[in-house]
Design a protein around this motif. Structure first.
Motif, PDB file in Angstrom:
ATOM      1  N   CYS A 195       0.836  -1.156   0.019  1.00  0.00           N
ATOM      2  CA  CYS A 195       0.010   0.067   0.058  1.00  0.00           C
ATOM      3  C   CYS A 195       0.696   1.324  -0.021  1.00  0.00           C
ATOM      4  N   ASN A 196       1.713   1.279   0.775  1.00  0.00           N
ATOM      5  CA  ASN A 196       3.093   2.394   0.686  1.00  0.00           C
ATOM      6  C   ASN A 196       3.330   2.811  -0.771  1.00  0.00           C
ATOM      7  N   GLU A 197       3.790   1.534  -1.324  1.00  0.00           N
ATOM      8  CA  GLU A 197       4.192   1.769  -2.645  1.00  0.00           C
ATOM      9  C   GLU A 197       3.230   2.220  -3.571  1.00  0.00           C
ATOM     10  N   LEU A 198       1.994   1.813  -3.370  1.00  0.00           N
ATOM     11  CA  LEU A 198       0.716   2.109  -4.186  1.00  0.00           C
ATOM     12  C   LEU A 198       0.642   3.746  -4.144  1.00  0.00           C
ATOM     13  N   ARG A 199       0.723   4.127  -3.188  1.00  0.00           N
ATOM     14  CA  ARG A 199       0.470   5.483  -2.716  1.00  0.00           C
ATOM     15  C   ARG A 199       1.260   6.332  -3.322  1.00  0.00           C
ATOM     16  N   ASP A 200       2.612   5.749  -3.449  1.00  0.00           N
ATOM     17  CA  ASP A 200       3.781   6.509  -4.414  1.00  0.00           C
ATOM     18  C   ASP A 200       3.470   6.605  -5.920  1.00  0.00           C
ATOM     19  N   ILE A 201       2.997   5.244  -6.325  1.00  0.00           N
ATOM     20  CA  ILE A 201       2.715   5.015  -7.796  1.00  0.00           C
ATOM     21  C   ILE A 201       1.553   5.874  -8.198  1.00  0.00           C
ATOM     22  N   ALA A 202       0.540   5.907  -7.370  1.00  0.00           N
ATOM     23  CA  ALA A 202      -0.656   6.817  -7.574  1.00  0.00           C
ATOM     24  C   ALA A 202      -0.400   8.207  -7.580  1.00  0.00           C
ATOM     25  N   GLY A 203       0.302   8.823  -6.731  1.00  0.00           N
ATOM     26  CA  GLY A 203       0.656  10.133  -6.688  1.00  0.00           C
ATOM     27  C   GLY A 203      -0.621  10.973  -6.184  1.00  0.00           C
ATOM     28  N   PRO A 204      -0.687  11.995  -6.954  1.00  0.00           N
ATOM     29  CA  PRO A 204      -2.107  12.807  -6.385  1.00  0.00           C
ATOM     30  C   PRO A 204      -3.383  11.866  -6.492  1.00  0.00           C
ATOM     31  N   ALA A 205      -3.400  10.938  -7.247  1.00  0.00           N
ATOM     32  CA  ALA A 205      -4.769  10.214  -7.297  1.00  0.00           C
ATOM     33  C   ALA A 205      -5.138   9.435  -6.253  1.00  0.00           C
ATOM     34  N   ALA A 206      -4.101   9.145  -5.571  1.00  0.00           N
ATOM     35  CA  ALA A 206      -4.318   8.262  -4.313  1.00  0.00           C
ATOM     36  C   ALA A 206      -5.184   9.102  -3.201  1.00  0.00           C
ATOM     37  N   VAL A 207      -6.202   8.286  -2.654  1.00  0.00           N
ATOM     38  CA  VAL A 207      -6.812   8.882  -1.619  1.00  0.00           C
ATOM     39  C   VAL A 207      -7.112   7.735  -0.361  1.00  0.00           C
ATOM     40  N   SER A 208      -7.146   8.474   0.767  1.00  0.00           N
ATOM     41  CA  SER A 208      -7.473   7.613   2.029  1.00  0.00           C
ATOM     42  C   SER A 208      -8.935   7.045   2.128  1.00  0.00           C
ATOM     43  N   VAL A 209      -9.281   6.153   2.350  1.00  0.00           N
ATOM     44  CA  VAL A 209     -10.295   5.397   2.591  1.00  0.00           C
ATOM     45  C   VAL A 209     -10.613   4.798   3.766  1.00  0.00           C
ATOM     46  N   GLU A 210     -11.746   4.875   4.372  1.00  0.00           N
ATOM     47  CA  GLU A 210     -12.180   4.056   5.676  1.00  0.00           C
ATOM     48  C   GLU A 210     -12.305   2.672   5.401  1.00  0.00           C
ATOM     49  N   THR A 211     -12.363   1.742   6.423  1.00  0.00           N
ATOM     50  CA  THR A 211     -12.971   0.481   6.507  1.00  0.00           C
ATOM     51  C   THR A 211     -14.500   0.412   6.046  1.00  0.00           C
ATOM     52  N   MET A 212     -14.810  -0.700   5.461  1.00  0.00           N
ATOM     53  CA  MET A 212     -16.416  -0.750   5.029  1.00  0.00           C
ATOM     54  C   MET A 212     -16.716  -2.143   5.281  1.00  0.00           C
ATOM     55  N   MET A 213     -17.933  -2.320   5.597  1.00  0.00           N
ATOM     56  CA  MET A 213     -18.655  -3.511   6.203  1.00  0.00           C
ATOM     57  C   MET A 213     -19.054  -4.437   4.847  1.00  0.00           C
ATOM     58  N   ILE A 214     -18.842  -4.208   3.634  1.00  0.00           N
ATOM     59  CA  ILE A 214     -18.954  -4.677   2.661  1.00  0.00           C
ATOM     60  C   ILE A 214     -18.062  -5.756   2.740  1.00  0.00           C
ATOM     61  N   ALA A 215     -18.298  -6.810   1.689  1.00  0.00           N
ATOM     62  CA  ALA A 215     -17.134  -8.152   1.857  1.00  0.00           C
ATOM     63  C   ALA A 215     -16.707  -8.467   0.516  1.00  0.00           C
ATOM     64  N   GLU A 216     -15.545  -9.057   0.585  1.00  0.00           N
ATOM     65  CA  GLU A 216     -14.793  -9.417  -0.925  1.00  0.00           C
ATOM     66  C   GLU A 216     -13.841 -10.592  -0.661  1.00  0.00           C
ATOM     67  N   ASP A 217     -14.007 -11.826  -1.628  1.00  0.00           N
ATOM     68  CA  ASP A 217     -13.223 -12.767  -1.593  1.00  0.00           C
ATOM     69  C   ASP A 217     -11.948 -12.850  -1.895  1.00  0.00           C
ATOM     70  N   PHE A 218     -11.435 -11.528  -2.387  1.00  0.00           N
ATOM     71  CA  PHE A 218      -9.926 -11.162  -2.683  1.00  0.00           C
ATOM     72  C   PHE A 218      -9.189 -11.599  -1.635  1.00  0.00           C
ATOM     73  N   SER A 219      -9.881 -11.443  -0.271  1.00  0.00           N
ATOM     74  CA  SER A 219      -9.059 -11.782   0.893  1.00  0.00           C
ATOM     75  C   SER A 219      -8.649 -13.157   1.085  1.00  0.00           C
ATOM     76  N   PHE A 220      -9.092 -14.150   0.303  1.00  0.00           N
ATOM     77  CA  PHE A 220      -8.536 -15.582   0.231  1.00  0.00           C
ATOM     78  C   PHE A 220      -7.206 -15.498  -0.201  1.00  0.00           C
ATOM     79  N   TYR A 221      -7.118 -14.608  -1.145  1.00  0.00           N
ATOM     80  CA  TYR A 221      -5.814 -14.537  -1.893  1.00  0.00           C
ATOM     81  C   TYR A 221      -4.837 -14.043  -0.771  1.00  0.00           C
ATOM     82  N   GLN A 222      -5.273 -13.008   0.056  1.00  0.00           N
ATOM     83  CA  GLN A 222      -4.376 -12.463   0.780  1.00  0.00           C
ATOM     84  C   GLN A 222      -3.823 -13.393   1.901  1.00  0.00           C
ATOM     85  N   ARG A 223      -4.502 -14.542   2.099  1.00  0.00           N
ATOM     86  CA  ARG A 223      -4.046 -15.307   3.153  1.00  0.00           C
ATOM     87  C   ARG A 223      -2.782 -16.293   2.561  1.00  0.00           C
ATOM     88  N   ARG A 224      -2.635 -16.019   1.278  1.00  0.00           N
ATOM     89  CA  ARG A 224      -1.480 -16.786   0.773  1.00  0.00           C
ATOM     90  C   ARG A 224      -0.435 -16.002   0.413  1.00  0.00           C
TER      91      ARG A 224
END
Length: 382
Positions: free
Chosen positions: A307-336
């Motif tokens: 995420c730190n690298e992505l902020r540098d990559i995105a530059g001015p386009a990068a914005v901070s966001v809050e946690t959301m209660m919606i869900a995503e199964d991308f999380s399964f990849y993140q466990r690997r």
């Protein structure tokens, strides 16, 4: 404008065409047959990829650079929702009762644009690249079937990225947050089994509706009394069905609910209490209860370094966001593997175009923004 930016800009009509073609053929989880064939036809234009079916209707496309031991993966989800479209767009769904109401058509279009860009820049690419088109994000956790089928192996993926189009963020922005971004989600059923009797003689039966109502009315007390108020947890019941005749005691009632949290410990504790309370509510009315978990997604937990690298990559386009209660199964990849999930701004200020609404649509200029961020991740030149 750099050469890569010029290429990406020239791909905008292609990505728009891909998005609209995919939007016309929405299909639900593990039934993405037309979608899968369409994507395969597009990828077959590029001999630099080894393309294979993966995870039932999913697709894995591998590019080997020959110059790198590091492998970078990108994922797009493929499935649509059982929603009747109400956009009046000229590219509206041709499948009555189904709609790409969550932007997955856009996610696939970006990845097809990336495939074209990789093919055009193949001689200068430093990384092995894996493109994953995944089924069943909205329903069955298709990420698990992709992983089980080896999508993160051969070559072994070192880091991974994905998007979700987000109409609440302005066009041209990319929402990035380290750590917990989206909630762990449990979808569950609670079934109450009773005994029918005449409504005038309820003591001769066991009222499943009464047991279910007792459970629903008390279940929120588990959240308010047993979960630390500083933590986040929500339980919602969206469906209740039971009984057939007004003057017969109901012998079966079914609840469908969802639980969202950001903690494995809170999830386990609340699940145990819900199960126990369902059984106790049933016993109170002479019934029995069965708690069945249908789907469980871990919470989306973004890698801090990525995420730190992505902020540098995105530059001015990068914005901070809050946690959301919606869900995503991308999380399964993140466990690997280390992985980062981003929100791609596509909002035009139109309130009714919310995710999962029958009016959902987005500004297609977001596709170009999404592809440019991916090109920067791969450090593409010329």
């Amino acid at each position: 404008m750099t050469d890569i930016q010029s290429k990406i800009h020239s791909y905008a009509p292609y990505m728009t065409q891909m998005r609209r073609a995919l939007h016309r053929i929405p299909e639900i989880g593990y039934k993405e047959y037309k979608t899968s064939r369409f994507i395969l036809e597009q990828l077959q234009q590029y001999p630099c990829f080894e393309v294979s079916q993966c995870g039932e209707t999913g697709i894995k496309a591998v590019f080997m650079s020959g110059a790198s031991a590091e492998t970078v993966a990108f994922r797009a989800d493929m499935d649509a929702l059982a929603i009747r479209e109400n956009t009046q767009a000229e590219y509206s769904s041709c499948h009555n009762g189904f709609m790409h109401a969550c932007g997955h058509d856009g996610h696939m279009a970006i990845l097809l644009g990336l495939a074209r860009l990789i093919n055009d820049c193949k001689d200068s690419i430093r990384y092995n690249i894996v493109l994953l088109f995944q089924p069943a994000e909205e329903s069955y956790g298709g990420a698990e079937s992709m992983i089980d089928a080896g999508c993160l192996d051969a070559p072994a993926v070192d880091r991974m990225y994905g998007y979700h189009l987000m109409p609440s963020l302005p066009l041209g922005t990319v929402g990035i947050k380290s750590g917990a971004l989206m909630a762990q989600a449990s979808e569950f059923d609670v079934e109450f089994y009773g005994k029918s009797a005449h409504g005038a003689m309820p003591h001769c039966g066991a009222d499943a509706i009464a047991a279910a109502c007792q459970f629903v009315s008390g279940a929120q007390g588990i959240i308010s009394r047993c979960v630390n108020p500083a933590e986040q947890c929500v339980v919602t019941f969206g469906s209740i069905s039971g009984g057939e005749v007004r003057n017969i005691v109901c012998d079966y009632c079914k609840l469908q609910g969802t639980m969202r949290t950001f903690s494995d410990e809170i999830y386990s504790s609340v699940r145990e209490r819900l199960t126990g309370f369902a059984e106790a509510s049933a016993r109170m009315f002479g019934c029995s209860a069965v708690y069945t978990e249908r789907v469980l997604y871990p919470f989306v937990n973004n890698d801090e370094a990525l995420c730190n690298e992505l902020r540098d990559i995105a530059g001015p386009a990068a914005v901070s966001v809050e946690t959301m209660m919606i869900a995503e199964d991308f999380s399964f990849y993140q466990r690997r593997v280390p992985a980062a999930f981003m929100f791609l701004g596509c909002g035009d200020g139109t309130e009714e175009k919310k995710l999962h609404s029958d009016c959902f649509d987005f500004d297609e200029r977001a596709l170009e923004v999404g592809l440019e961020i991916y090109s920067r991740i791969l450090e593409l030149q010329g």
